[in-house]
Design a protein around this motif. Structure first.
Motif, PDB file in Angstrom:
ATOM      1  N   PHE A 122       0.962  -1.185   0.043  1.00  0.00           N
ATOM      2  CA  PHE A 122      -0.102  -0.136   0.033  1.00  0.00           C
ATOM      3  C   PHE A 122       0.858   1.408   0.066  1.00  0.00           C
ATOM      4  O   PHE A 122       1.803   1.033   0.533  1.00  0.00           O
ATOM      5  N   LYS A 125      -3.006   7.188   0.063  1.00  0.00           N
ATOM      6  CA  LYS A 125      -4.176   7.306  -0.633  1.00  0.00           C
ATOM      7  C   LYS A 125      -4.578   8.732  -0.828  1.00  0.00           C
ATOM      8  O   LYS A 125      -4.159   9.814  -0.003  1.00  0.00           O
ATOM      9  N   LEU A 217      -7.319   3.905  -4.257  1.00  0.00           N
ATOM     10  CA  LEU A 217      -7.258   2.325  -3.751  1.00  0.00           C
ATOM     11  C   LEU A 217      -6.084   2.612  -2.687  1.00  0.00           C
ATOM     12  O   LEU A 217      -5.905   1.746  -2.061  1.00  0.00           O
ATOM     13  N   GLN A 221      -2.431  -3.310  -8.983  1.00  0.00           N
ATOM     14  CA  GLN A 221      -2.334  -4.835  -9.328  1.00  0.00           C
ATOM     15  C   GLN A 221      -2.531  -4.825 -10.925  1.00  0.00           C
ATOM     16  O   GLN A 221      -2.718  -4.019 -11.282  1.00  0.00           O
ATOM     17  N   ALA A 226      -9.572  -3.199 -14.737  1.00  0.00           N
ATOM     18  CA  ALA A 226     -10.689  -4.303 -14.969  1.00  0.00           C
ATOM     19  C   ALA A 226     -11.508  -3.864 -15.949  1.00  0.00           C
ATOM     20  O   ALA A 226     -12.909  -4.080 -15.741  1.00  0.00           O
ATOM     21  N   ILE A 261     -23.425  -3.454  -5.211  1.00  0.00           N
ATOM     22  CA  ILE A 261     -22.643  -3.996  -4.090  1.00  0.00           C
ATOM     23  C   ILE A 261     -23.235  -4.066  -2.784  1.00  0.00           C
ATOM     24  O   ILE A 261     -23.241  -4.837  -1.858  1.00  0.00           O
TER      25      ILE A 261
ATOM     26  N   ASP B 220     -11.213  -7.277  -9.770  1.00  0.00           N
ATOM     27  CA  ASP B 220     -11.645  -5.817  -9.657  1.00  0.00           C
ATOM     28  C   ASP B 220     -11.543  -5.357  -8.223  1.00  0.00           C
ATOM     29  O   ASP B 220     -12.162  -5.570  -7.368  1.00  0.00           O
ATOM     30  N   VAL B 221     -10.218  -4.739  -7.934  1.00  0.00           N
ATOM     31  CA  VAL B 221      -9.875  -4.459  -6.554  1.00  0.00           C
ATOM     32  C   VAL B 221     -10.439  -3.079  -6.218  1.00  0.00           C
ATOM     33  O   VAL B 221     -11.182  -3.248  -5.269  1.00  0.00           O
ATOM     34  N   ALA B 222     -11.138  -2.246  -7.100  1.00  0.00           N
ATOM     35  CA  ALA B 222     -12.023  -1.128  -6.769  1.00  0.00           C
ATOM     36  C   ALA B 222     -13.349  -1.745  -6.126  1.00  0.00           C
ATOM     37  O   ALA B 222     -13.881  -1.006  -5.265  1.00  0.00           O
ATOM     38  N   LEU B 223     -13.986  -2.681  -6.828  1.00  0.00           N
ATOM     39  CA  LEU B 223     -15.129  -3.166  -6.308  1.00  0.00           C
ATOM     40  C   LEU B 223     -15.159  -3.753  -5.099  1.00  0.00           C
ATOM     41  O   LEU B 223     -15.852  -3.778  -4.003  1.00  0.00           O
ATOM     42  N   ALA B 225     -12.988  -2.939  -2.808  1.00  0.00           N
ATOM     43  CA  ALA B 225     -13.071  -1.864  -1.705  1.00  0.00           C
ATOM     44  C   ALA B 225     -14.348  -1.408  -1.555  1.00  0.00           C
ATOM     45  O   ALA B 225     -14.474  -1.191  -0.365  1.00  0.00           O
ATOM     46  N   GLU B 226     -15.197  -1.224  -2.596  1.00  0.00           N
ATOM     47  CA  GLU B 226     -16.368  -0.851  -2.082  1.00  0.00           C
ATOM     48  C   GLU B 226     -17.294  -1.757  -1.480  1.00  0.00           C
ATOM     49  O   GLU B 226     -17.993  -1.368  -0.712  1.00  0.00           O
ATOM     50  N   ALA B 227     -17.152  -2.886  -1.776  1.00  0.00           N
ATOM     51  CA  ALA B 227     -17.760  -4.149  -0.854  1.00  0.00           C
ATOM     52  C   ALA B 227     -17.325  -4.083   0.484  1.00  0.00           C
ATOM     53  O   ALA B 227     -18.383  -4.050   1.464  1.00  0.00           O
ATOM     54  N   THR B 229     -16.306  -1.424   2.057  1.00  0.00           N
ATOM     55  CA  THR B 229     -16.906  -0.134   2.616  1.00  0.00           C
ATOM     56  C   THR B 229     -18.335  -0.199   2.846  1.00  0.00           C
ATOM     57  O   THR B 229     -18.994   0.012   3.819  1.00  0.00           O
ATOM     58  N   ALA B 230     -19.204  -0.990   1.735  1.00  0.00           N
ATOM     59  CA  ALA B 230     -20.536  -1.338   2.055  1.00  0.00           C
ATOM     60  C   ALA B 230     -20.677  -1.970   3.528  1.00  0.00           C
ATOM     61  O   ALA B 230     -21.597  -2.113   4.249  1.00  0.00           O
ATOM     62  N   MET B 245      -8.230 -10.062  -5.386  1.00  0.00           N
ATOM     63  CA  MET B 245      -8.873  -8.723  -5.474  1.00  0.00           C
ATOM     64  C   MET B 245      -8.833  -8.197  -3.926  1.00  0.00           C
ATOM     65  O   MET B 245      -9.296  -6.852  -4.005  1.00  0.00           O
ATOM     66  N   VAL B 247      -7.048  -7.234  -2.029  1.00  0.00           N
ATOM     67  CA  VAL B 247      -6.145  -6.044  -1.373  1.00  0.00           C
ATOM     68  C   VAL B 247      -7.020  -4.724  -1.389  1.00  0.00           C
ATOM     69  O   VAL B 247      -6.572  -3.689  -0.453  1.00  0.00           O
ATOM     70  N   GLY B 248      -8.061  -4.824  -2.367  1.00  0.00           N
ATOM     71  CA  GLY B 248      -8.985  -3.479  -2.094  1.00  0.00           C
ATOM     72  C   GLY B 248      -9.654  -3.291  -0.897  1.00  0.00           C
ATOM     73  O   GLY B 248      -9.609  -2.519  -0.342  1.00  0.00           O
ATOM     74  N   VAL B 250      -8.766  -5.110   1.810  1.00  0.00           N
ATOM     75  CA  VAL B 250      -7.889  -4.947   3.043  1.00  0.00           C
ATOM     76  C   VAL B 250      -7.507  -3.261   3.139  1.00  0.00           C
ATOM     77  O   VAL B 250      -7.398  -2.947   4.332  1.00  0.00           O
ATOM     78  N   GLY B 251      -7.301  -2.566   2.029  1.00  0.00           N
ATOM     79  CA  GLY B 251      -7.064  -1.118   2.260  1.00  0.00           C
ATOM     80  C   GLY B 251      -8.037  -0.543   2.798  1.00  0.00           C
ATOM     81  O   GLY B 251      -7.725   0.501   3.722  1.00  0.00           O
ATOM     82  N   VAL B 252      -9.404  -0.777   2.638  1.00  0.00           N
ATOM     83  CA  VAL B 252     -10.268  -0.288   3.288  1.00  0.00           C
ATOM     84  C   VAL B 252     -10.661  -0.539   4.883  1.00  0.00           C
ATOM     85  O   VAL B 252     -10.558   0.211   5.913  1.00  0.00           O
TER      86      VAL B 252
END
Lengths: 309, 347
Positions: A122, A125, A217, A221, A226, A261, B220-223, B225-227, B229-230, B245, B247-248, B250-252
C-alpha cells in the motif's frame, strides 16, 4: 430491502457511486474529445493502466501524491503523443492501433509492476477534501462533499470540456475535423494538428483516470482497471458525444455498481443471483445506449484517416 | 533545406513508430522476466548451487494471477520453492484467458517439462484435451477433487473450509458487534469452501450476522474496496475475503481500523497491525507425494487434498496483532477439533 432505504445507507451508496464514476468520467471525457475530432481510441484501458502503475510507483518511491498525479498525467500525455504519431502522422488504422496500445499498456504495466514492486504494497491514498460547511450537512455532506480532490476535478472537467468544445476556436476546429475534415482543411484548419492535439488531450485525461483510480485505492495490481477504459468508450456513445451525457453515463454506471454491491452486502440480492447481478451496470448502460443511440449520430468522420491530397 | 529537415524529421518519426510497433508486438506476445513475475513464459528460475539444469526435475507452472499476488498463485509458487529437492521451474502467470493458458500448458508439455501444473479450476477442459497428447508428462490440476479419469493427471484441492472455520471462530471472538463481513470473488472454487467454513465458524462462536458479498470478479480491486466499505457501513467490525482482489478490501479495512483475516497466503504484510491471521496453503505437502509417485512410475490418476491434519493448511497468526488470549484459545481449540474430527467445518 427496508435496510437499504435508510438515509445512511442511501447516501453512502451514492457516495460510493460517485467515487466509482470518477475514472469513467475522466476517461470518457477524454475519449469524447478525441472522437469529436474523428479519432477513435480503443487504447484508453492501456493508457489508464500505464498511468496507474507509474503514479503508484511514484507515490510508493517518493511518498508524494501530487508528484504521483503529475507523473500519471504526463504518462497519459506521452501516450497521447505516441497514439497521435501512429494514427495521425502514419495514418494507421485506428481500431487496431488502439488495441495495440491497450495490449502494450496491459503487458508493460504488469511487467513493470513485477520488476519494480512485486508483492502488493500500500501507498498513501488521496485524502478526502471536506468542503467547508457543506460537508457537515447530515448525509448529503458524506455523499457529495467528502471526496478526494480528483473526484471534484472530474466533475469540474465537465463544464471545462463543454467550454473547450463549444466556446473556443480550438473546439470549433475539433468538431469540424470530426465532421468534415475536407471542408475544415479547405478553410485553412490543420486537421492533422487538431486531431493530434485532441488525441493528446484525450489520452492525458485517460492517464488522469488511471491515476485517480490507483490513488483512490492506494495499491496497484496487474489489470487494475478491470475493463473501465472500455466502459468509458461505451459511455461516450451513451452520452451522445456531449460532456453532460458522458457524466450522466458515468454516474449511472457507478451508482448502479455501488447499489448492486450494497444490496449484496445487505443480502437483498440472493446469493444465487450474485454473479448475474454483477452484470447489472453493463446491462442497464447498454440498454440505455440502445434506446439513445437511435437519436444521435457519431461524428461523421469518426475513424476515418485524413490526408491532404 | 527545409525539405531536408522535414525528411530527417519524418525518418525520426518513422523510427520512433517502428520502436513502438515492436513494443506493441512484444507486449502482445507476453513478456519475459527472470523472476517469473509478469505475464509470459519465463526461463527456469529455481536451481540449486552445484546442480546442473539437466539433472533437475523440470516443472512448469501456468497460473491465472501474478506470482506474488499474496493469494492463489503465490501459494503454489512458494510451495514449489519449498520442495525438498531443487527443481527447474518455468512460470507463465497472469493467464486469465483460458486459451492463453491452454497454449502455455501445451507448449510446456511439448518442451520436455516432466510436470506441468495447471493452477486453476478453469483450466480443466483444456487439460482434458492436452493431457492425452503427452502421456509421458504428469499434469497437476487444481483446485479440483477429481482427475477427470485421466491417467497422467493428479488433482489437488484445499479443504479451505477448515481454515475458514478457524478464522471464523477467532473473528467472532474479537467482534464487538457480532456482525462480520466477507468479500468474495465469483461464487466458485475454494473461495466458496473458505467462506462456507468461515460462516459456520463465526456463527458457531456467537456471531449474530455474517454478511457475504461476492463482487463477481477475481480481479476488480475497486469493487472489492467498495464491497468492504458497504459491509463496514452496515455494521461489520471484522472482515475477511478470498482471491487476489481482496487487497482493495484490506485497504479499506486498514483505513477504518477493522481487523482482517486472510486466506491462501499470509497477508500480514498488507497491514501488520490489523491482519489477525491467515490460512496459508502449503501445497508442497501434496506436491512431494505426487513427485514421489511419478518417480515410482505412477504418472497420475489420484486426487490429493491439503488440510489441517496433513499440514497442508496452516493458520498463521500475526504476532503484530494484539489478539486476546481467549480468542487465540478458541482458534486453537477449533484447529484441534477439526483435526480430531469432532468439528465438521462444513456442517
Amino acid at each position: 430491502m427496508s435496510d437499504f432505504f435508510t438515509a445512511t445507507v442511501l447516501f453512502s451508496t451514492l457516495a460510493a457511486g460517485i467515487r466509482l464514476s470518477t475514472p469513467f468520467l475522466f476517461a470518457g471525457l477524454g475519449e469524447m474529445v478525441g472522437q469529436k475530432s474523428g479519432v477513435l481510441n480503443l487504447g484508453v484501458e492501456g493508457v489508464m493502466l500505464l498511468s496507474a502503475f507509474f503514479a503508484y510507483w511514484t507515490a510508493l518511491s517518493t511518498g508524494s501524491l501530487w508528484l504521483a498525479v503529475l507523473v500519471g498525467t504526463l504518462v497519459g500525455l506521452l501516450m497521447g503523443v505516441v497514439y497521435g504519431l501512429i494514427t495521425v502522422v502514419f495514418h494507421a488504422e485506428q481500431g487496431i492501433s488502439g488495441i495495440g496500445i491497450f495490449l502494450f499498456g496491459l503487458g508493460f504495466s504488469d511487467l513493470m509492476f513485477q520488476e519494480k514492486v512485486g508483492t502488493p504494497k500500500f501507498t498513501s491514498k488521496l485524502p478526502s477534501v471536506d468542503i467547508p460547511l457543506l460537508s457537515d450537512i447530515p448525509h448529503v455532506g458524506v455523499a457529495f462533499f467528502q471526496h478526494s480532490a480528483m473526484t471534484y476535478a472530474a466533475f469540474v472537467m465537465v463544464p471545462l470540456v463543454m467550454i473547450l468544445l463549444r466556446r473556443t476556436t480550438f473546439g470549433t476546429n475539433v468538431r469540424a475535423a470530426g465532421e468534415n475534415p475536407e471542408s475544415a482543411d479547405s478553410l485553412g484548419v490543420s486537421v492533422a494538428r487538431i486531431r493530434f492535439s485532441a488525441i493528446v488531450i484525450g489520452n492525458t485525461l485517460a492517464g488522469v483516470a488511471g491515476t485517480a483510480l490507483v490513488l483512490e485505492l492506494g495499491i496497484f495490481q496487474p489489470n487494475l482497471t478491470a475493463g473501465r477504459g472500455f466502459i468509458a468508450i461505451a459511455l461516450v456513445y451513451f452520452g451522445a458525444w456531449r460532456a453532460p451525457g458522458v457524466m450522466a453515463g458515468a454516474l449511472l454506471y457507478g451508482v448502479v455498481e455501488a447499489t448492486v454491491i450494497t444490496w449484496k452486502a445487505l443480502g437483498i440480492i440472493p446469493r444465487s443471483l450474485s454473479d448475474i447481478s454483477a452484470m447489472a451496470p453493463a446491462v442497464i448502460t447498454i440498454a440505455a445506449l440502445v434506446i439513445l443511440a437511435r437519436r444521435v449520430k457519431p461524428p461523421a468522420a469518426l475513424t476515418q484517416p485524413f490526408s491532404r491530397h | 533545406m527545409r525539405n531536408k529537415n522535414r525528411s530527417r524529421r519524418f525518418k525520426l518519426l518513422r523510427f520512433v513508430a517502428a520502436v513502438m510497433a515492436l513494443g506493441l508486438l512484444a507486449s502482445a506476445c507476453g513478456d519475459d522476466s527472470d523472476d517469473g513475475g509478469a505475464t509470459g513464459t519465463t526461463a527456469p528460475a529455481t536451481t540449486a548451487a552445484g546442480d546442473s539444469a539437466a539433472t533437475l526435475l523440470k516443472i512448469a507452472l501456468v497460473a491465472p494471477s501474478a506470482s506474488d499476488d499474496l493469494a492463489f498463485t503465490q501459494s503454489m509458487v512458494d510451495a514449489i520453492n519449498e520442495l525438498s529437492d531443487p527443481v527447474a521451474l518455468s512460470i507463465t502467470d497472469g493467464t486469465f484467458v483460458i486459451e492463453e493458458a491452454a497454449t502455455a500448458i501445451r507448449e510446456y508439455a511439448a518442451a520436455g517439462n516432466e510436470i506441468v501444473v495447471a493452477h486453476g479450476t478453469q483450466f480443466g477442459a483444456s487439460l482434458a484435451e492436452i493431457a492425452p497428447d503427452f502421456p509421458e508428462v504428469t499434469f497437476l490440476w487444481g483446485t479440483s477433487t477429481d482427475t477427470q479419469g485421466l491417467a497422467n493427471v493428479f488433482a489437488y484441492s484445499p479443504d479451505a473450509a477448515e481454515g475458514g472455520y478457524v478464522n471464523g471462530v477467532v473473528a467472532a471472538a474479537i467482534s464487538s458487534s457480532g456482525s462480520i463481513g466477507v468479500v468474495g470473488p465469483i461464487e466458485a472454487g475454494d473461495a466458496v469452501t473458505y467462506i462456507t467454513g468461515f460462516n459456520n465458524g463465526a456463527l458457531a462462536n456467537g456471531a449474530t450476522e455474517v454478511s457475504i458479498t461476492y463482487t463477481g470478479s477475481f480481479g476488480d480491486v475497486a469493487l472489492a474496496a467498495e464491497a468492504a466499505t458497504a459491509l463496514i457501513t452496515n455494521g461489520a467490525d471484522v472482515l475477511t475475503g478470498s482471491a487476489q482482489m481482496v487487497v482493495g478490501a484490506v485497504g479499506v479495512a486498514s483505513d477504518e481500523g477493522v481487523p482482517w483475516f486472510g486466506t491462501q497466503a499470509n497477508q500480514t504484510s498488507l497491514d501488520p497491525s490489523l491482519v489477525v491471521a491467515s490460512q496459508v496453503y502449503h501445497w508442497e505437502v501434496v506436491l512431494e507425494e505426487m513427485i514421489a509417485q511419478r518417480k515410482a512410475g505412477v504418472l497420475g490418476g489420484e486426487a490429493f487434498e491439503i488440510n489441517l491434519a496433513n499440514g497442508g493448511l496452516e493458520i498463521e497468526f500475526n504476532d503484530g496483532f494484539d489478539l486476546p488470549a481467549d480468542a487465540r484459545a478458541a482458534g486453537d481449540a477449533a484447529i484441534a477439533g477439526i483435526i480430531d474430527g469432532s468439528i465438521d467445518p462444513n456442517g
